[in-house]
Design an enzyme around this catalytic site. Structure first.
Site: not given
Ligand code: PMP
Length: 399
Positions: A117, A194, A197, A220, A358
């Protein structure tokens, strides 16, 4: 499952029942989490840590109980290893800044994967500009998995840190974190996971994964927005400088200099989101009461069923076909722009995500500008998977 606990799922959009399939972006909140927030403001609100008075003590107890709950939830050794952040993004920025300061020198290498991401890419690029570190990316195979053979050859004597998603927000692939962490440690590298997910969909145990750092976001996993968690190995956090300066993170301030608070407070400058931490703990209790076995089974059956229904649609291509996926299906339909597809499905009451998710390096990998993504949570149903497939058929016939 537990659909009745989520009041928003009873609403309609455009006069149709809401079919909410954008759970990888954020999940809906059960009534108990909404109530926890209201109740905290109604009866326990006070700033934490600094106050000696009754309410401040109560608020502090709740905030620290939430930290201890998260320690247990992640199977960390100590609550000092649990740092509250605004989310995954802030947790990774904290590591890039503070770990970067303590451990990385010019020409040191940080290894990422092609499925990261942006929040696990851009903080490292910012550090690259500040410190002259180098970035490398482990490639992703056609089926959407980390290329393990290539991974081994990505490590060099200058590699210091491996950063990887536990589960991809696009492909759904659940990566073999333990295997990659062992590989990284054999090369004297630290490992950042990370888990944005994975935490919503499977039990996450930082010791079993063998990671040094791990980040996730409350929103999430049925919790509130604006709160997340960084797990960090105590001995590493000890060696890292603070991320931000301010109240809460100091032991003693004088104009001649400041000594910092102990872990984890050294990394928590300013008034923390003590309502959010309590509500996040409530969300995690909700997940625990529901039970991982039931959640995993339901989401796997639903994902398999939805995949079969989507695969039957002519011209539809699914990206990411690894076994044991997260409940995420990314796809494109030949001849229809992903944005058009998303917009037309929305008019049928079906919420999916479209765009680059993203993860533009991953879009480049597949040679596309964007994709559609349907992502499921515990409360989604087979009927909603049917609605998605029927909606897609309907839209396809318009072109
Ligand atoms: N890493 C992953 C794999 C994600 O899916 C996301 C959110 N789409 C993020 C990081 C970022 O999370 P946040 O916007 O809650 O900081």
């Amino acid at each position: 499952m537990r659909r009745d606990d989520f009041p928003i799922l009873r609403r309609e959009v455009y006069g149709r029942p809401l079919v909410y399939l954008d759970n990888a972006a954020t999940t809906q909140k059960p009534q108990c989490v909404i109530d926890a927030i209201t109740e905290a403001y109604q009866s326990v609100n006070a700033n934490v840590h600094r106050g000696v008075h009754f309410l401040s003590q109560k608020a502090t107890e709740r905030h620290e109980a939430a930290r201890e709950h998260i320690r247990k939830f992640l199977h960390a050794r100590s609550a000092t290893e649990i740092v509250f952040t605004r989310g995954t993004t802030e947790a990774i920025n904290l590591i890039a800044t503070a770990y970067g300061e303590a451990f990385l020198r010019e020409d040191d290498e940080v290894l990422l994967t092609e499925m990261e991401h942006h929040s696990d890419i851009v903080p490292w690029q910012l550090l690259q500009q500040r410190k002259g570190i180098r970035l490398r990316m482990i490639p992703v195979t056609e089926t959407g998995e980390i290329d393990l053979a290539a991974a081994e050859s990505c490590f060099t004597p200058r590699t210091r840190l491996l950063c990887m998603a536990h589960a991809s927000n696009v492909l759904g692939t659940v990566n073999p974190v333990r295997q990659l962490a062992d590989m990284a440690h054999a090369h004297n590298c630290h490992v950042l996971v990370d888990a944005a997910q994975s935490v919503p969909h499977l039990p996450v145990d930082v010791q079993a994964l063998g990671c040094d750092f791990l980040a996730f976001s409350g929103h999430k996993v049925y919790g509130p927005t604006g709160i997340g968690v960084l797990y960090g190995r105590e001995d590493l956090l000890e060696q890292m400088p603070p991320y931000q300066g301010g109240g809460e993170m100091i032991a003693r301030v004088a104009l001649t200099g400041t000594t910092f608070a102990d872990l984890p407070y050294k990394f928590e400058a300013g008034t923390p989101d003590y309502v959010g931490s309590h509500a996040l703990s409530t969300a995690l209790s909700f997940v625990e009461e529901t039970g991982w076995e039931a959640i995993c089974r339901h989401e796997a059956v639903l994902t398999r069923y939805a995949t079969e229904r989507l695969q039957a649609i002519p011209g539809l291509r699914i990206y990411g076909t690894a076994a044991g996926k997260d409940p995420v299906i990314a796809f494109n339909v030949q001849g229809i722009h992903h944005l058009d597809l998303g917009t037309l499905l929305d008019r049928l009451g079906i919420a999916i995500r479209t765009g680059h998710h993203c993860a533009q390096p991953l879009m480049d990998r597949y040679g596309v500008e964007g994709m559609c993504r349907a992502s499921f949570a515990m409360y989604n149903t087979m009927e909603e998977a049917d609605a998605l497939a029927e909606g897609l058929e309907r839209v396809r016939k318009m072109f």
